[in-house]
Design a protein around this motif. Sequence first.
Motif, PDB file in Angstrom:
ATOM      1  N   ASN A  60       6.834   8.603  -4.877  1.00 15.41           N
ATOM      2  CA  ASN A  60       5.407   8.640  -4.545  1.00 15.41           C
ATOM      3  C   ASN A  60       5.017   7.671  -3.435  1.00 15.41           C
ATOM      4  N   ARG A  61       5.949   7.408  -2.544  1.00 14.21           N
ATOM      5  CA  ARG A  61       5.672   6.453  -1.509  1.00 14.21           C
ATOM      6  C   ARG A  61       5.008   7.135  -0.319  1.00 14.21           C
ATOM      7  N   THR A  62       4.015   6.479   0.276  1.00 11.97           N
ATOM      8  CA  THR A  62       3.429   6.995   1.510  1.00 11.97           C
ATOM      9  C   THR A  62       3.836   6.051   2.632  1.00 11.97           C
ATOM     10  N   ARG A  63       3.541   6.401   3.839  1.00 11.06           N
ATOM     11  CA  ARG A  63       3.843   5.524   4.952  1.00 11.06           C
ATOM     12  C   ARG A  63       2.600   5.330   5.800  1.00 11.06           C
ATOM     13  N   MET A  64       2.484   4.101   6.370  1.00 11.59           N
ATOM     14  CA  MET A  64       1.344   3.854   7.242  1.00 11.59           C
ATOM     15  C   MET A  64       1.493   4.657   8.522  1.00 11.59           C
ATOM     16  N   LYS A  65       2.682   4.571   9.103  1.00  5.86           N
ATOM     17  CA  LYS A  65       2.912   5.271  10.366  1.00  5.86           C
ATOM     18  C   LYS A  65       3.670   6.543  10.059  1.00  5.86           C
ATOM     19  N   ILE A  66       3.078   7.670  10.410  1.00  4.71           N
ATOM     20  CA  ILE A  66       3.778   8.925  10.188  1.00  4.71           C
ATOM     21  C   ILE A  66       4.407   9.347  11.501  1.00  4.71           C
ATOM     22  N   LEU A  67       5.683   9.701  11.451  1.00  7.69           N
ATOM     23  CA  LEU A  67       6.341  10.181  12.659  1.00  7.69           C
ATOM     24  C   LEU A  67       5.911  11.618  12.867  1.00  7.69           C
ATOM     25  N   HIS A  68       5.516  11.958  14.089  1.00  7.81           N
ATOM     26  CA  HIS A  68       5.290  13.378  14.334  1.00  7.81           C
ATOM     27  C   HIS A  68       5.725  13.750  15.729  1.00  7.81           C
ATOM     28  N   TYR A  69       6.355  14.907  15.825  1.00  7.86           N
ATOM     29  CA  TYR A  69       6.797  15.407  17.113  1.00  7.86           C
ATOM     30  C   TYR A  69       5.560  15.778  17.901  1.00  7.86           C
ATOM     31  N   SER A  70       5.613  15.520  19.218  1.00  7.97           N
ATOM     32  CA  SER A  70       4.450  15.850  20.033  1.00  7.97           C
ATOM     33  C   SER A  70       4.915  16.561  21.293  1.00  7.97           C
ATOM     34  N   VAL A  71       3.986  16.834  22.176  1.00  6.42           N
ATOM     35  CA  VAL A  71       4.306  17.501  23.439  1.00  6.42           C
ATOM     36  C   VAL A  71       5.331  16.678  24.207  1.00  6.42           C
ATOM     37  N   CYS A  91       0.831  -1.208   0.000  1.00  7.90           N
ATOM     38  CA  CYS A  91       0.000   0.000   0.000  1.00  7.90           C
ATOM     39  C   CYS A  91       0.861   1.252   0.000  1.00  7.90           C
ATOM     40  N   GLU A  92       1.948   1.211   0.753  1.00  2.00           N
ATOM     41  CA  GLU A  92       2.847   2.368   0.812  1.00  2.00           C
ATOM     42  C   GLU A  92       3.449   2.629  -0.563  1.00  2.00           C
ATOM     43  N   ASN A  93       3.769   1.535  -1.266  1.00  3.10           N
ATOM     44  CA  ASN A  93       4.372   1.680  -2.584  1.00  3.10           C
ATOM     45  C   ASN A  93       3.437   2.345  -3.588  1.00  3.10           C
ATOM     46  N   ILE A  94       2.126   2.072  -3.454  1.00  2.00           N
ATOM     47  CA  ILE A  94       1.217   2.635  -4.457  1.00  2.00           C
ATOM     48  C   ILE A  94       0.598   3.937  -3.971  1.00  2.00           C
ATOM     49  N   GLY A  95       1.154   4.487  -2.888  1.00  5.42           N
ATOM     50  CA  GLY A  95       0.789   5.838  -2.497  1.00  5.42           C
ATOM     51  C   GLY A  95      -0.580   6.006  -1.877  1.00  5.42           C
ATOM     52  N   ILE A  96      -1.029   5.005  -1.122  1.00  4.97           N
ATOM     53  CA  ILE A  96      -2.307   5.134  -0.415  1.00  4.97           C
ATOM     54  C   ILE A  96      -2.090   6.056   0.799  1.00  4.97           C
ATOM     55  N   PRO A  97      -3.047   6.948   1.107  1.00  4.29           N
ATOM     56  CA  PRO A  97      -2.883   7.822   2.281  1.00  4.29           C
ATOM     57  C   PRO A  97      -2.773   7.016   3.583  1.00  4.29           C
ATOM     58  N   SER A  98      -2.006   7.549   4.530  1.00 11.22           N
ATOM     59  CA  SER A  98      -1.688   6.823   5.767  1.00 11.22           C
ATOM     60  C   SER A  98      -2.902   6.249   6.488  1.00 11.22           C
ATOM     61  N   LYS A  99      -3.922   7.077   6.667  1.00 10.72           N
ATOM     62  CA  LYS A  99      -5.077   6.614   7.436  1.00 10.72           C
ATOM     63  C   LYS A  99      -5.751   5.436   6.772  1.00 10.72           C
ATOM     64  N   GLU A 100      -5.852   5.526   5.457  1.00 10.84           N
ATOM     65  CA  GLU A 100      -6.466   4.447   4.692  1.00 10.84           C
ATOM     66  C   GLU A 100      -5.619   3.168   4.781  1.00 10.84           C
ATOM     67  N   ILE A 101      -4.301   3.310   4.761  1.00 14.51           N
ATOM     68  CA  ILE A 101      -3.439   2.114   4.876  1.00 14.51           C
ATOM     69  C   ILE A 101      -3.747   1.391   6.180  1.00 14.51           C
ATOM     70  N   ARG A 102      -3.826   2.167   7.269  1.00 18.02           N
ATOM     71  CA  ARG A 102      -4.104   1.578   8.580  1.00 18.02           C
ATOM     72  C   ARG A 102      -5.375   0.718   8.512  1.00 18.02           C
ATOM     73  N   ILE A 103      -6.429   1.262   7.918  1.00 16.52           N
ATOM     74  CA  ILE A 103      -7.700   0.529   7.827  1.00 16.52           C
ATOM     75  C   ILE A 103      -7.520  -0.733   6.992  1.00 16.52           C
ATOM     76  N   ARG A 104      -6.873  -0.559   5.840  1.00 17.68           N
ATOM     77  CA  ARG A 104      -6.695  -1.713   4.948  1.00 17.68           C
ATOM     78  C   ARG A 104      -5.864  -2.811   5.602  1.00 17.68           C
ATOM     79  N   VAL A 105      -4.790  -2.395   6.300  1.00 19.99           N
ATOM     80  CA  VAL A 105      -3.906  -3.380   6.932  1.00 19.99           C
ATOM     81  C   VAL A 105      -4.680  -4.159   7.993  1.00 19.99           C
TER      82      VAL A 105
END
Lengths: 282, 288, 260
Positions: C222-233, B112-126
């Motif tokens: 064009n890669r996305t990530r499932m877990k996004i790192l973000h700085y927090s409090v 999913c990451e490779n085909i550029g699915i938005p993060s929130k959607e990946i979580r649901i799909r996974v």
Amino acid sequence: MSVVRAENIRFVYGGGTSFEKTALDDVNFEIEEGEFVGIIGHTGSGKSTLVQLLNGLIRPTEGKIYINGKDIWEEPKKIREVRFKVGMVFQYPEYQLFEETVYKDISFGPKNMGLEQDEIDKRVRSAAEFTGLREDQLESSPFELSGGEKRRAAIAGVIAMDPDVLILDEPTAGLDPLGRDALLSQIVDYHKVRKNTVLLVSHSMEDIARIADRILVMSKGKKWMLDTTHNVFSRGKELENIGLRVPQITKIMMMLRQKGINVDPTVLTVEQGFNEIVNYLS
Amino acid sequence: MEEFIEVKDVYFQYEGTEGEDSSAFALNGVNMTINKGEFVAIVGHNGSGKSTLAKHFNSIYLPTTGDIFVDGINTKDDDRLFEIRKKVGLVLQNPDNQIVAGIVEEDVAFGCENIGIPSKEIRIRVDNALKAVDMYDYRTHSPDKLSGGQKQRIAIAGIIAMEPECIVLDEPTAMLDPQGRDEVIHTITELNRNMGITIILITHYMEEAVLADRVIVMDSGNVLTSGTPKEVFAQVELLKQRRLDVPQATELIYKLAGCGFELPKCVLNEEECVQALIKYCSLQKKNG
Amino acid sequence: MPGKSFIHKMDARAKILLLIVYIVFIFLCYNFISLAVMTAFTVLVIALTKISFIKYLKSLKVILVIIILTGILNLFYGSGEVLWEWWMIKLTTGGISNYFFVIIRISILMMVSSALTYTTSPTDLTDAIERLLKPLSFFHVQVHEIAMMMTIALRFIPVLLEETDKIMNAQKARGADMESGNIFQRVKALIPVLIPLFVSSFRRANDLAMAMECRCYNGGKNRTRMKILHYSVTDLIALVFSAVMFVGVILCNLYFPNFV
């Protein structure tokens, strides 16, 4: 005298740590010279640990293993000699091939035994013949062989040590039916000619039913049963309870008997089942 | 039924095995169609071309001559490569070698990451994919400690998360123990039934092939025979001649029928076999 | 090790950056007081991870030899009152204090590094490194590829270790002798293990490449990530807190320059 004797074997993995796990507990059995014994058991039943204990790759936590009446750990420095007496073919043995030629690879074991060149040559050629490798393949690189041939070359490497006991851990895993049948019949022929002891670990009840004299059933680290193939498979229900099954043909006969058709429920091959039913119907 | 994959007169030659005679070709003029939602089993020996063909369905290999169309797209169409791979997922034989990440859920997310699915959607799909293969409880585990059957289900989840229309499995059970095989086969039949995913299962276990809607037997780079499991396994003679396996139940009934007993042409499992024999016996009794 | 502590929740990037600063400061400690401040900080970090202290002690076991060796080396380099002398070896008060100083320094360094690896998943770590190195891509460094290689290496190390074990057993079963002989014989005895290991690694690499292709891998494009790192409090609190500690170290260094 029995060729293999296990006495109160216990084996614990990771002793002393929090991962401690008893793989084998109080295992006792004897195997006579010249027997063909099948070893079956669910994954994690301890059968792989057991076979590694038999040729001294690991040392039992408690208990003793006797090969030809001799405690194999009596002199730990001579454990290599035990490995020549008890040949071990691991799962996917083709991954152990490393020499430039098939010939050299098969001769690795005999060379380690310190044999004379003539004797090595004799053994390599006869081992290659047993496993159905052609003379001209001996000079080719083991990596050029097909999958099934690689497997046979690796098995030849163990057979060439001419062990008193040959252990095979799932020798047919991953082979197609053709390769599987060819390999099994080579092992059976080898056993007939050399008359030594063969232990075969397998998940295929159909194969075990066809070729084993006796079966050692392992369950949860214990010996569940060691008896003739016929007697073991006649306890089909109990085998199913410990996660094993019986050959399909045996199952069919058992089901028929339940339905009141009076046939012998312990047949082991399609041939026997066929005869049994023909007898009943006529 | 709607056609999904169309294989048209495909020949394939591996590099380095050039030659004119037919033995130089891994595929020898294969023609077949796979319909949407179908569960097809392809059986045959090593070297029959079945695995080579499997790798054609998602453009890993391209035909030397001939064409393959996936949902109307030619697999040779380089611009639409990812479109094809999104539609057709491929699961390989060795469960260890197809897991990329060190944590189960992150591996499932990889495609999913490779085909550029938005993060929130990946979580649901996974999460959904892991639930579909019944491995949700293991989502934060490392794949190393899992059994072969579990690893293979993770690999399947990684494909499902990309929401493919078809999954091709290239001998997914060859390296597994009987329990692992049951798990994987159970999983793929569920996917076919509940999610309507087209399944192409490459196998040499006939007990697995009998579960399919249709069986295609390959031999020497070509289709030897095909049809429903009953149609195919009724040809015991042909299969035996090519040294292919037949379930013991099928063989028994075939042999008995060959001796003149009036039994059905083909049974696929022990239940059918026992039923057929009991029916025969009760008929005999009636007739005295 | 999974967990839900304060440290677990911190952003992996923040943890890496703070670790780097921490290492710098450990080497900036000149006296026992500033070292005491660092030790107190270390103990606090360890307590916050809620992982048993025994685990940290075990992490020290790995580098025990290094600790002892550097300790002993420092024992004999030092000025001050001579306590004991034999031939060229002199034991001095300065040497003894050096000895403890170095041992404590290495130990707390190791423990804080372990705190990072214990509370961060390998993928989070490589991910964080990838993002931290991102600016380097300006200089045409293939940052994504490096991170991908790290991920795959981490995944396959245990697989290859297990495989090595299997191959060694298979060769031992053929009488290979790997336990005796001189260094040359031992190196030679490794050939039957190394060649199959190479062959199998290539096979695995091939399979993996195909599996990745099947899942549309196309480099970092064009890669996305499932877990996004973000700085927090959480990270901000950690940052402020660490800053206070580090200022403390500097002050201790300045005000007690000779307290060694």
